[in-house]
Motif scaffolding. Structure first.
Motif, mmCIF file in Angstrom:
data_model
loop_
_atom_site.group_PDB
_atom_site.id
_atom_site.type_symbol
_atom_site.label_atom_id
_atom_site.label_comp_id
_atom_site.label_asym_id
_atom_site.label_seq_id
_atom_site.Cartn_x
_atom_site.Cartn_y
_atom_site.Cartn_z
ATOM 1 N N LYS A 40 0.822 -1.213 0.000
ATOM 2 C CA LYS A 40 0.000 0.000 0.000
ATOM 3 C C LYS A 40 0.858 1.268 0.000
ATOM 4 O O LYS A 40 0.656 2.175 -0.815
ATOM 5 N N SER A 41 1.819 1.307 0.926
ATOM 6 C CA SER A 41 2.675 2.504 0.988
ATOM 7 C C SER A 41 3.545 2.611 -0.252
ATOM 8 O O SER A 41 3.867 3.718 -0.704
ATOM 9 N N THR A 42 3.931 1.470 -0.776
ATOM 10 C CA THR A 42 4.729 1.482 -1.999
ATOM 11 C C THR A 42 3.946 2.162 -3.121
ATOM 12 O O THR A 42 4.473 3.039 -3.818
HETATM 13 N N1 LIG Z 1 12.981 0.575 0.974
HETATM 14 C C1 LIG Z 1 12.635 -0.729 0.950
HETATM 15 N N2 LIG Z 1 13.601 -1.658 0.872
HETATM 16 C C2 LIG Z 1 13.274 -2.979 0.851
HETATM 17 N N3 LIG Z 1 12.021 -3.431 0.925
HETATM 18 C C3 LIG Z 1 11.033 -2.548 0.999
HETATM 19 C C4 LIG Z 1 11.283 -1.136 1.022
HETATM 20 N N4 LIG Z 1 10.112 -0.498 1.104
HETATM 21 C C5 LIG Z 1 9.161 -1.465 1.127
HETATM 22 N N5 LIG Z 1 9.717 -2.691 1.077
HETATM 23 C C6 LIG Z 1 9.010 -3.964 1.123
HETATM 24 O O1 LIG Z 1 7.908 -3.895 0.251
HETATM 25 C C7 LIG Z 1 6.795 -4.560 0.799
HETATM 26 C C8 LIG Z 1 5.597 -3.617 0.805
HETATM 27 O O2 LIG Z 1 5.828 -2.577 1.744
HETATM 28 P P1 LIG Z 1 4.790 -1.416 1.992
HETATM 29 O O3 LIG Z 1 5.403 -0.452 2.930
HETATM 30 O O4 LIG Z 1 4.322 -0.914 0.697
HETATM 31 O O5 LIG Z 1 3.609 -2.203 2.706
HETATM 32 P P2 LIG Z 1 2.239 -1.643 3.316
HETATM 33 O O6 LIG Z 1 1.176 -2.331 2.585
HETATM 34 O O7 LIG Z 1 2.246 -0.190 3.310
HETATM 35 O O8 LIG Z 1 2.320 -2.195 4.797
HETATM 36 P P3 LIG Z 1 1.829 -1.558 6.195
HETATM 37 O O9 LIG Z 1 0.397 -1.869 6.309
HETATM 38 O O10 LIG Z 1 2.600 -2.306 7.202
HETATM 39 O O11 LIG Z 1 2.112 -0.114 6.157
HETATM 40 C C9 LIG Z 1 7.191 -5.041 2.171
HETATM 41 O O12 LIG Z 1 7.532 -6.398 2.095
HETATM 42 C C10 LIG Z 1 8.391 -4.213 2.495
HETATM 43 O O13 LIG Z 1 9.281 -4.898 3.319
#
Ligand SMILES: Nc1ncnc2c1ncn2[C@@H]1O[C@H](COP(=O)(O)OP(=O)(O)OP(=O)(O)O)[C@@H](O)[C@H]1O
Ligand SMILES: [Mg+2]
Lengths: 250, 453
Positions: A40-42
């Motif tokens: 999601k954050s990605t």
């Molecule tokens: N800078 C980075 N380096 C390596 N892996 C990353 C990086 N940023 C994100 N990831 C990986 O990408 C995947 C998605 O991360 P993301 O932050 O988008 O998840 P999210 O859905 O926002 O989670 P949350 O609900 O915990 O915020 C995760 O497995 C995370 O470890």
């Protein structure tokens, strides 16, 4: 307004987003939910232009323009706003100076003259009251020493100052107490018009009681695996993500 | 290229052949001090990198150059007061000029100084106020520890002298402008003495202004004694052209309950070496030693500091910050001594560096020598790049990359500027640093405080 097609994103060779499709129209509120690590954050960061991530496939069109081609600052000026899940503390940069620079950059982009000092202060005052943020906070350096909740409020304050067309709010509700949640949600609602749109990323149904989504998506393992109306949020709240995971073979 | 022995021999020849001129016009005390200093210099010579304290600064190329040396005051063929006017309206100071290390003979009279305050040349002070001068001259600068200090003392003829009598508070800062103006490459030796008596208060701003493009080597030594309960600020703004060498040694001695703040800001200069020595010689002193350096291209800066807690119950805060770009190189050495009976000492030190390029280098070395047991000390050094997360945060709000970088660099530097206790000077320096970081001050002939001329 926003059209994401088959977006693939990787970081350090690891695929994180694996073909996202999403359409957002003016006036709509979309909620994106999904388990930790789903991406999601990605997605939010890629929309805002963080260069840490590699877009390997797909396209993102925002108001007819290729978003992926633009620098982060230009995306902001085109009207994208990212409310950070983890707002950054920037000691030594005053909030006032930060906002003044940002607002005037936006104005310049639109061909407007910079705001006079008094007009700027007036704008600050107006927007501060909208999100009920204390001057004690805005007189400090950007986010420096702010509590988790204060940082989130400050994101909405910045959003109010910049009046984006598309706001992507990444877990703006986490860390907020009940009152602050209401204030923040009210702020977002007051900023809503027929022409702008909001994507709220959240884990909790309670935010969606205040900011009522038109559409709810579930992002799981880099893909949007389910899209439905606001009742989907309630269902997730009740049942968790296991059934989603099962449906998607894990 | 000359080797160090040739350089040292040239100075010995200068000292011997120029002896008559060196002695002329200087007081007996100065000449006695000179004689001893030359013995020290004969032993020490110009420090080389083999000397642990000069490991990061190679002085041989700095000295290996045919400089002219003036052992006598040279009349200036123009009125410097006319050429140089610091008319920054907000920064109202008592201003005096020095020319090539000498107190300018045509300085305007400082009419607004409180009674009893003396601002004049060192030669004049030695002659007119021997009781004050002799009690302090040569008492704090250590000629037996550093070859360039020995060299300065051997060749010292003039500089500025400032005396603030007991209980006198000077509101307006005294501004000393070092003008470098020559039609030939020049080595200037400048020797300053500042005496702040009990309960007195003064703020001094020292800045440089190179008026011609010749290569300059300035070797200056400033001795400061701050008596009981006195409050003293020393702001040094280094801004010479890239072809210059600044050797700047300051020795500050503090008596009980005194409060000293120094802030050394290096904006421009080819090679800069600052030796900053403080001795807290009585109880309950507070010392604040701050510094900032903004280096790019091939510039080099080396801040070598020592804070000596000789007596109990003193507090020292030391903070240096630097922004290094291009191939710039630098060093920071921070020594803190806490002597055996200096209990209840509080000594804090940090050095933070921002490297903007892969080729910039900085060597940072804290060194704490603590012989007392009841002390609070901390030190920390960081060397880092620009915070990418902060940069993205600013850009995500619509601020373009260049401006965002500028804001972050400025924020980094501002922490040091903030410590300036003269409000208009603080604003000036803020502006100046902002300009400097934007690359807008790159020509040499600008006064650090952006005075007109
Ligand atoms: N800078 C980075 N380096 C390596 N892996 C990353 C990086 N940023 C994100 N990831 C990986 O990408 C995947 C998605 O991360 P993301 O932050 O988008 O998840 P999210 O859905 O926002 O989670 P949350 O609900 O915990 O915020 C995760 O497995 C995370 O470890
Ligand atoms: Mg997240």
């Amino acid at each position: 307004m926003l059209s994401i097609k088959n977006l693939h994103v990787s970081i350090e060779g690891k695929d994180i987003l694996k073909g996202i499709n999403l359409d957002v129209k003016p006036g709509e509120v979309h909620a994106i939910m999904g388990p930790n690590g789903a991406g999601k954050s990605t997605l939010a960061s890629v929309l805002a232009g963080r260069d840490l991530y590699n877009v390997t496939e797909g396209e993102v069109i925002f108001q007819g323009k290729d978003l992926l081609d633009m620098e982060p600052e230009d995306r902001a000026k085109e009207g994208i706003f990212l409310g950070f899940q983890y707002p950054i503390e920037i000691p030594g940069v005053s909030t006032v100076n930060f906002m003044k620079t940002a607002v005037n950059e936006h104005r310049k982009y639109k061909g407007l003259d910079p705001l006079s000092a008094s007009d700027f202060l007036k704008l600050m005052r107006e927007k501060k009251s909208l999100v009920e943020i204390d001057s004690k906070l805005t007189n400090r350096s950007v986010n420096e020493g702010f509590s988790g909740g204060e940082k989130k409020k400050n994101e909405i304050f910045q959003m109010a100052m910049l009046e984006p067309k598309l706001a992507v709010l990444d877990e703006t509700d986490s860390g907020l107490d009940i009152d602050a949640l209401r204030v923040v949600a009210n702020g977002v609602n007051k900023l809503k018009t027929r022409d702008n749109a909001t994507i709220v990323i959240t884990h909790y149904q309670r935010l969606l009681d205040y900011i009522v989504p038109d559409v709810v998506h579930v992002l799981y393992n880099g893909r949007i695996v389910k899209t439905a109306g606001k009742e989907l949020a309630l269902e997730l709240e009740e049942k968790g993500y296991d059934w989603i995971k099962e449906e998607n073979g894990k | 290229m000359a080797d160090i022995n040739t350089i040292n021999k040239d100075f010995a020849d200068l000292f011997n052949q120029g002896n008559e001129l060196l002695l002329e016009g200087s007081s007996d005390v100065m000449n006695e001090t000179r004689k001893n200093a030359f013995q020290d210099f004969s032993k020490l010579g110009v420090p080389t990198r083999a000397n642990e304290n000069y490991k990061y600064t190679n002085l041989i190329p700095a000295f290996d150059h045919p400089y002219n040396v003036n052992l006598k005051y040279q009349n200036v063929d123009v009125d410097l007061n006319e050429i140089f006017q610091c008319d920054v309206p907000e920064l109202d100071t008592n201003m005096v000029l020095l020319t090539n290390g000498w107190y300018y003979g045509n300085n305007k009279e400082l009419t607004e100084l409180p009674k009893g305050v003396i601002v004049c040349g060192v030669q004049e002070a030695a002659e007119k106020y021997p009781e004050i001068f002799n009690a302090h001259y040569g008492k704090y600068a250590k000629t037996d520890e550093d070859g360039i200090v020995a060299l300065n003392t051997s060749l010292a003829k003039d500089g500025f002298f400032i005396y603030v009598p007991k209980g006198v508070v000077i509101e307006k800062p005294i501004q000393v402008v070092n003008l470098l103006r020559s039609d030939r490459d020049l080595m200037a030796t400048q020797r300053n003495l500042i005496v702040v008596e009990e309960n007195a208060q003064a703020k001094i701003i020292v800045c440089d202004h190179t008026l011609t493009h010749h290569k300059y080597l300035t070797n200056s030594v400033t001795e400061v004694n701050v008596a009981r309960n006195a409050i003293f600020d020393l702001y040094t703004l280094q801004n010479q052209h890239l072809n210059s060498v600044i050797l700047n040694s300051t020795y500050i001695r503090q008596e009980s309950n005194s409060n000293v703040l120094s802030n050394t800001i290096s904006l421009y200069g080819g090679t800069i070496r600052n030796n900053h020595h403080v001795i807290l010689d009585e109880e309950h002193c507070e010392n604040n030693t701050f510094g900032m350096y903004l280096m790019d291209r091939d510039q080099h800066v080396d801040n070598f500091t020592s804070i000596d807690h000789a007596k109990p119950n003193c507090l020292s805060n030391e903070h240096f910050k630097g922004v290094m770009d291009d191939q710039a190189s630098g060093a920071f050495a921070g020594r803190i001594f806490v002597r055996r009976d200096a209990q209840q000492t509080q000594a804090y030190q940090s050095n933070n560096n921002l490297l903007l390029s892969n080729d910039a280098v900085i060597n940072t070395k804290p060194q704490l020598v603590i012989d007392a047991d009841d002390v609070k000390c901390s030190h920390g050094a960081t060397v880092g790049q620009m915070d990418e997360d902060a940069l993205f945060y600013l850009r995500a709000r619509g601020i373009d990359e260049k401006e965002a970088r500028q804001m972050l660099m400025f924020a980094f530097a501002h922490e040091i500027i903030e410590k300036i206790r003269v409000e208009p000077l603080k604003e000036r320096i803020d502006e100046l640093v902002d300009k400097r970081l934007r690359g807008e001050i790159s020509k040499c002939n600008t006064c650090a405080i952006a005075c007109n001329h």
